[in-house]
Design an enzyme around this catalytic site. Structure first.
Site, PDB file in Angstrom:
ATOM      1  CE  LYS A  13      -2.674   8.842  -0.740  1.00  0.00           C
ATOM      2  NZ  LYS A  13      -2.589   7.521  -1.415  1.00  0.00           N
ATOM      3  NE  ARG A  88      -5.396   4.846   3.025  1.00  0.00           N
ATOM      4  CZ  ARG A  88      -4.101   4.799   2.794  1.00  0.00           C
ATOM      5  NH1 ARG A  88      -3.259   5.335   3.639  1.00  0.00           N
ATOM      6  NH2 ARG A  88      -3.648   4.230   1.701  1.00  0.00           N
ATOM      7  NE  ARG A 127       2.067   1.346  -5.348  1.00  0.00           N
ATOM      8  CZ  ARG A 127       1.483   2.231  -4.542  1.00  0.00           C
ATOM      9  NH1 ARG A 127       1.382   3.481  -4.896  1.00  0.00           N
ATOM     10  NH2 ARG A 127       0.987   1.840  -3.403  1.00  0.00           N
ATOM     11  NE  ARG A 160       3.016  -1.535  -0.486  1.00  0.00           N
ATOM     12  CZ  ARG A 160       2.754  -0.234  -0.449  1.00  0.00           C
ATOM     13  NH1 ARG A 160       3.729   0.647  -0.422  1.00  0.00           N
ATOM     14  NH2 ARG A 160       1.525   0.200  -0.425  1.00  0.00           N
ATOM     15  NE  ARG A 171      -4.145  -0.383  -0.927  1.00  0.00           N
ATOM     16  CZ  ARG A 171      -2.920  -0.018  -1.303  1.00  0.00           C
ATOM     17  NH1 ARG A 171      -2.232  -0.779  -2.126  1.00  0.00           N
ATOM     18  NH2 ARG A 171      -2.400   1.104  -0.864  1.00  0.00           N
TER      19      ARG A 171
HETATM   20  P1  AMP Z   1      -0.257   3.279   1.884  1.00  0.00           P
HETATM   21  O1  AMP Z   1       1.187   2.955   1.872  1.00  0.00           O
HETATM   22  O2  AMP Z   1      -0.532   4.707   2.314  1.00  0.00           O
HETATM   23  O3  AMP Z   1      -0.957   2.940   0.598  1.00  0.00           O
HETATM   24  O4  AMP Z   1      -0.940   2.382   3.029  1.00  0.00           O
HETATM   25  C1  AMP Z   1      -0.921   0.977   2.972  1.00  0.00           C
HETATM   26  C2  AMP Z   1      -1.988   0.397   3.879  1.00  0.00           C
HETATM   27  O5  AMP Z   1      -1.741   0.796   5.231  1.00  0.00           O
HETATM   28  C3  AMP Z   1      -3.415   0.849   3.598  1.00  0.00           C
HETATM   29  O6  AMP Z   1      -4.034   0.099   2.575  1.00  0.00           O
HETATM   30  C4  AMP Z   1      -4.071   0.643   4.965  1.00  0.00           C
HETATM   31  O7  AMP Z   1      -4.340  -0.732   5.195  1.00  0.00           O
HETATM   32  C5  AMP Z   1      -2.952   1.052   5.917  1.00  0.00           C
HETATM   33  N1  AMP Z   1      -3.036   2.495   6.244  1.00  0.00           N
HETATM   34  C6  AMP Z   1      -2.132   3.456   5.924  1.00  0.00           C
HETATM   35  N2  AMP Z   1      -2.521   4.664   6.372  1.00  0.00           N
HETATM   36  C7  AMP Z   1      -3.718   4.469   6.984  1.00  0.00           C
HETATM   37  C8  AMP Z   1      -4.664   5.322   7.629  1.00  0.00           C
HETATM   38  N3  AMP Z   1      -4.469   6.655   7.723  1.00  0.00           N
HETATM   39  N4  AMP Z   1      -5.787   4.760   8.142  1.00  0.00           N
HETATM   40  C9  AMP Z   1      -6.014   3.428   8.057  1.00  0.00           C
HETATM   41  N5  AMP Z   1      -5.186   2.578   7.448  1.00  0.00           N
HETATM   42  C10 AMP Z   1      -4.048   3.075   6.905  1.00  0.00           C
END
Ligand code: AMP
Length: 213
Positions: A13, A88, A127, A160, A171
Site C-alpha cells: 500500500k 489502523r 523489503r 527494518r 504485525r
Molecule cells: P508502517 O510504515 O505504516 O508499516 O508503520 C510502521 C509501524 O509504525 C507500525 O508497525 C506501527 O508500530 C507504527 N504505526 C504506523 N502508523 C500507525 C498508526 N496509524 N497507528 C499505530 N501505530 C502506527
C-alpha cells in the site's frame, strides 16, 4: 481527493500510495514515515514510538491521532491527500471522520490492497528501506538500481527491525485484530474499494486508477 489505503503490512500500500500521490498531485501521508523521521531525529515522540514499533505493536492512538491531525491540517493537504498506514484502528477512523465532518468534509475512498498472509511473509523479508529518505524497495519485485543503495538519495538500504520475520508475524496478528475491522467499517460507509494486491504493482496501480478515474 482524500484517500485511505488499507491492507496488511507488506501488501504494497505504501508503494501504491506514493504512485497515487504523484499522479494526482496530492501529498502522501504515512504515519510510519512520520514516526521514523522522529526516531531518526531523536524526538520524544520518536523515542516513545520506537518502543512499540520494534515490537510489532501499534503506537497508542493518543500519540498517533495528534500527529496525523496536525499533518493533514497543513497547507499542502488542503486539496486532499492519500493516507498510508492511518487509520489502523476503529477509534483512529472515528477521530478522522469526526475531524473531517466538523470541516464539512469526508474521505472519498478507502482502497483495500488485498494480499493473503502467505504472500506477505515472503515479501517482507525482501523489503529494504532507505535509512535517510524512507524510500522502500524489494530485492525481487522492486529492486534498486544498485544493490543496497537508495535510487532516490544514494544512502544505505536496510531491513527494518519491524520487517524481521518474527516481528512480521506479530504485525500480521495485530493487523487482523485491530486493523482488518476497518474493511467492514468503510464498507458500511459505502466507500470501500477492493483491489487484488497479488498481481504486478503496475497492474495494482492500473486497477486503482480505474477506480479513481
Ligand atoms: P508502517 O510504515 O505504516 O508499516 O508503520 C510502521 C509501524 O509504525 C507500525 O508497525 C506501527 O508500530 C507504527 N504505526 C504506523 N502508523 C500507525 C498508526 N496509524 N497507528 C499505530 N501505530 C502506527
Amino acid at each position: 481527493m482524500k484517500l485511505i489505503m488499507l491492507g496488511a503490512p507488506g501488501a504494497g500500500k505504501g508503494t501504491q500510495a506514493k504512485m497515487i500521490a504523484e499522479k494526482y498531485s496530492i501529498p502522501h501521508v504515512s504515519t510510519g514515515d512520520i514516526f521514523r523521521a522522529n526516531i531518526k531525529n531523536g524526538t520524544e515522540l520518536g523515542i516513545e514510538a520506537k518502543k512499540y514499533m520494534d515490537q510489532g505493536q501499534l503506537v497508542p492512538d493518543e500519540l498517533t491521532v495528534k500527529i496525523l491531525l496536525d499533518r493533514v491540517a497543513q497547507e499542502d493537504c488542503k486539496n486532499g491527500y492519500v493516507l498510508d498506514g492511518f487509520p489502523r484502528t476503529i477509534p483512529q477512523a472515528e477521530v478522522l471522520d469526526n475531524a473531517l465532518t466538523e470541516l464539512g468534509d469526508k474521505v472519498d475512498f478507502a482502497i483495500n490492497v488485498d494480499v493473503p498472509d502467505e504472500n506477505i511473509i515472503g515479501r517482507m523479508g525482501g523489503r529494504r528501506a532507505c535509512v535517510k529518505c524512507g524510500a522502500t524497495y524489494h530485492v525481487v519485485y522492486n529492486a534498486p538500481k544498485t544493490e543496497g543503495v537508495c535510487d532516490a538519495c544514494g544512502d544505505k538500504l536496510i531491513l527494518r527491525a519491524d520487517d524481521e520475520p518474527e516481528t512480521v508475524k506479530k504485525r500480521l496478528n495485530v493487523y487482523h485484530e485491530q486493523t482488518q475491522p476497518l474493511i467492514e467499517y468503510y464498507g458500511n460507509k459505502g466507500i470501500l474499494k477492493e483491489v487484488d494486491g497479488t498481481v504486478d504493482m503496475k497492474d495494482v496501480f492500473a486497477a486503482i486508477c480505474d477506480i479513481l478515474g
